[in-house]
Scaffold this motif. Structure first.
Motif, PDB file in Angstrom:
ATOM      1  N   ALA A  67       0.831  -1.197   0.000  1.00 21.40           N
ATOM      2  CA  ALA A  67       0.000   0.000   0.000  1.00 21.40           C
ATOM      3  C   ALA A  67       0.866   1.247   0.000  1.00 21.40           C
ATOM      4  O   ALA A  67       1.938   1.279   0.609  1.00 21.40           O
ATOM      5  CB  ALA A  67      -0.895  -0.007   1.235  1.00 21.40           C
ATOM      6  N   PRO A  68       0.439   2.290  -0.682  1.00 23.86           N
ATOM      7  CA  PRO A  68       1.190   3.546  -0.680  1.00 23.86           C
ATOM      8  C   PRO A  68       1.139   4.186   0.701  1.00 23.86           C
ATOM      9  O   PRO A  68       0.291   3.840   1.525  1.00 23.86           O
ATOM     10  CB  PRO A  68       0.466   4.395  -1.721  1.00 23.86           C
ATOM     11  CG  PRO A  68      -0.924   3.851  -1.729  1.00 23.86           C
ATOM     12  CD  PRO A  68      -0.792   2.386  -1.481  1.00 23.86           C
ATOM     13  N   PRO A  69       2.023   5.149   0.946  1.00 27.81           N
ATOM     14  CA  PRO A  69       1.989   5.827   2.244  1.00 27.81           C
ATOM     15  C   PRO A  69       0.741   6.681   2.393  1.00 27.81           C
ATOM     16  O   PRO A  69       0.087   7.033   1.401  1.00 27.81           O
ATOM     17  CB  PRO A  69       3.253   6.691   2.220  1.00 27.81           C
ATOM     18  CG  PRO A  69       3.548   6.889   0.783  1.00 27.81           C
ATOM     19  CD  PRO A  69       3.108   5.635   0.096  1.00 27.81           C
ATOM     20  N   VAL A  70       0.443   7.018   3.624  1.00 25.09           N
ATOM     21  CA  VAL A  70      -0.720   7.840   3.948  1.00 25.09           C
ATOM     22  C   VAL A  70      -0.230   9.128   4.596  1.00 25.09           C
ATOM     23  O   VAL A  70       0.355   9.097   5.679  1.00 25.09           O
ATOM     24  CB  VAL A  70      -1.668   7.099   4.898  1.00 25.09           C
ATOM     25  CG1 VAL A  70      -2.857   7.978   5.247  1.00 25.09           C
ATOM     26  CG2 VAL A  70      -2.132   5.787   4.267  1.00 25.09           C
ATOM     27  N   GLU A  71      -0.457  10.229   3.897  1.00 27.63           N
ATOM     28  CA  GLU A  71      -0.079  11.536   4.416  1.00 27.63           C
ATOM     29  C   GLU A  71      -1.292  12.206   5.064  1.00 27.63           C
ATOM     30  O   GLU A  71      -2.421  12.019   4.606  1.00 27.63           O
ATOM     31  CB  GLU A  71       0.438  12.434   3.281  1.00 27.63           C
ATOM     32  CG  GLU A  71       1.653  11.898   2.541  1.00 27.63           C
ATOM     33  CD  GLU A  71       1.304  11.128   1.282  1.00 27.63           C
ATOM     34  OE1 GLU A  71       0.116  10.758   1.133  1.00 27.63           O
ATOM     35  OE2 GLU A  71       2.225  10.884   0.460  1.00 27.63           O
ATOM     36  N   SER A  72      -1.041  13.020   6.080  1.00 22.22           N
ATOM     37  CA  SER A  72      -2.117  13.754   6.737  1.00 22.22           C
ATOM     38  C   SER A  72      -1.557  15.007   7.384  1.00 22.22           C
ATOM     39  O   SER A  72      -0.341  15.177   7.483  1.00 22.22           O
ATOM     40  CB  SER A  72      -2.801  12.874   7.790  1.00 22.22           C
ATOM     41  OG  SER A  72      -1.879  12.503   8.798  1.00 22.22           O
ATOM     42  N   GLY A  73      -2.459  15.866   7.808  1.00 22.22           N
ATOM     43  CA  GLY A  73      -2.052  17.058   8.550  1.00 22.22           C
ATOM     44  C   GLY A  73      -2.097  18.354   7.764  1.00 22.22           C
ATOM     45  O   GLY A  73      -1.846  19.420   8.326  1.00 22.22           O
ATOM     46  N   GLY A  74      -2.397  18.278   6.486  1.00 18.51           N
ATOM     47  CA  GLY A  74      -2.468  19.490   5.697  1.00 18.51           C
ATOM     48  C   GLY A  74      -3.667  20.339   6.083  1.00 18.51           C
ATOM     49  O   GLY A  74      -4.506  19.939   6.892  1.00 18.51           O
ATOM     50  N   GLY A  75      -3.736  21.516   5.492  1.00 19.79           N
ATOM     51  CA  GLY A  75      -4.856  22.403   5.768  1.00 19.79           C
ATOM     52  C   GLY A  75      -4.606  23.779   5.182  1.00 19.79           C
ATOM     53  O   GLY A  75      -3.667  23.967   4.408  1.00 19.79           O
ATOM     54  N   SER A  76      -5.449  24.712   5.583  1.00 21.15           N
ATOM     55  CA  SER A  76      -5.335  26.100   5.125  1.00 21.15           C
ATOM     56  C   SER A  76      -4.936  26.981   6.291  1.00 21.15           C
ATOM     57  O   SER A  76      -5.603  26.947   7.339  1.00 21.15           O
ATOM     58  CB  SER A  76      -6.664  26.571   4.544  1.00 21.15           C
ATOM     59  OG  SER A  76      -7.018  25.817   3.402  1.00 21.15           O
ATOM     60  N   VAL A  77      -3.878  27.748   6.108  1.00 18.88           N
ATOM     61  CA  VAL A  77      -3.404  28.647   7.161  1.00 18.88           C
ATOM     62  C   VAL A  77      -3.021  29.977   6.537  1.00 18.88           C
ATOM     63  O   VAL A  77      -2.818  30.085   5.326  1.00 18.88           O
ATOM     64  CB  VAL A  77      -2.176  28.072   7.908  1.00 18.88           C
ATOM     65  CG1 VAL A  77      -2.529  26.791   8.637  1.00 18.88           C
ATOM     66  CG2 VAL A  77      -1.016  27.850   6.953  1.00 18.88           C
ATOM     67  N   GLN A  78      -2.912  30.974   7.370  1.00 19.67           N
ATOM     68  CA  GLN A  78      -2.433  32.275   6.917  1.00 19.67           C
ATOM     69  C   GLN A  78      -0.904  32.298   6.956  1.00 19.67           C
ATOM     70  O   GLN A  78      -0.272  31.520   7.687  1.00 19.67           O
ATOM     71  CB  GLN A  78      -2.995  33.378   7.796  1.00 19.67           C
ATOM     72  CG  GLN A  78      -4.486  33.594   7.615  1.00 19.67           C
ATOM     73  CD  GLN A  78      -4.976  34.855   8.293  1.00 19.67           C
ATOM     74  OE1 GLN A  78      -4.432  35.268   9.306  1.00 19.67           O
ATOM     75  NE2 GLN A  78      -5.998  35.477   7.717  1.00 19.67           N
ATOM     76  N   ALA A  79      -0.333  33.186   6.178  1.00 20.17           N
ATOM     77  CA  ALA A  79       1.115  33.331   6.160  1.00 20.17           C
ATOM     78  C   ALA A  79       1.623  33.563   7.585  1.00 20.17           C
ATOM     79  O   ALA A  79       1.009  34.302   8.363  1.00 20.17           O
ATOM     80  CB  ALA A  79       1.511  34.491   5.261  1.00 20.17           C
ATOM     81  N   GLY A  80       2.724  32.903   7.907  1.00 18.65           N
ATOM     82  CA  GLY A  80       3.280  32.986   9.246  1.00 18.65           C
ATOM     83  C   GLY A  80       2.826  31.868  10.163  1.00 18.65           C
ATOM     84  O   GLY A  80       3.388  31.691  11.255  1.00 18.65           O
TER      85      GLY A  80
END
Length: 115
Positions: A2-15
């Motif tokens: 199985a391929p790896p599973v990435e998580s934790g991304g999202g939308s944030v403001q600069a900084g």
């Protein structure tokens, strides 16, 4: 495998900050420890680029664009790698992929940084 599973991304403001995680289902510790671990990213219209890498027993290596802001790490007990991203910039916007346990190119996790 199985391929790896990435998580934790999202939308944030600069900084802002995000912490990405990646694991490979079924990966055994010896394989996890013995392979290069890395994070890549691909922004719209651009080629995939290597962001950070870590070899067992070695020092991490980073793309110039993220040095001092990103940090790659690993947790052997969880067989998981992480990418701590601080001081995020709009140009960090991309889909982030990991390379762990000899596997690459899972679904990725989207990171969007707004100005």
């Amino acid at each position: 495998q199985a391929p790896p599973v990435e998580s934790g991304g999202g939308s944030v403001q600069a900084g802002g900050s995000l912490r990405l995680s990646c694991r490979a289902p079924g990966c055994i510790l010896s394989t996890f420890s013995g392979n290069v671990m890395a994070w890549y990213r691909q922004a719209p219209g651009k080629q995939r680029e290597l962001v950070a890498s870590l070899i067992s027993g070695g020092s991490p290596d980073y793309a110039d664009s993220v040095k001092g802001r990103f940090a790659i790490s690993r947790d052997n007990t969880k067989k998981t790698i992480f990418l701590q991203m601080n001081s995020l910039k709009p140009e960090d916007t991309a889909v982030y992929y990991c390379d762990v346990c000899g596997r690459r190119w899972g679904q990725g996790t989207q990171v969007t940084v707004s100005s």
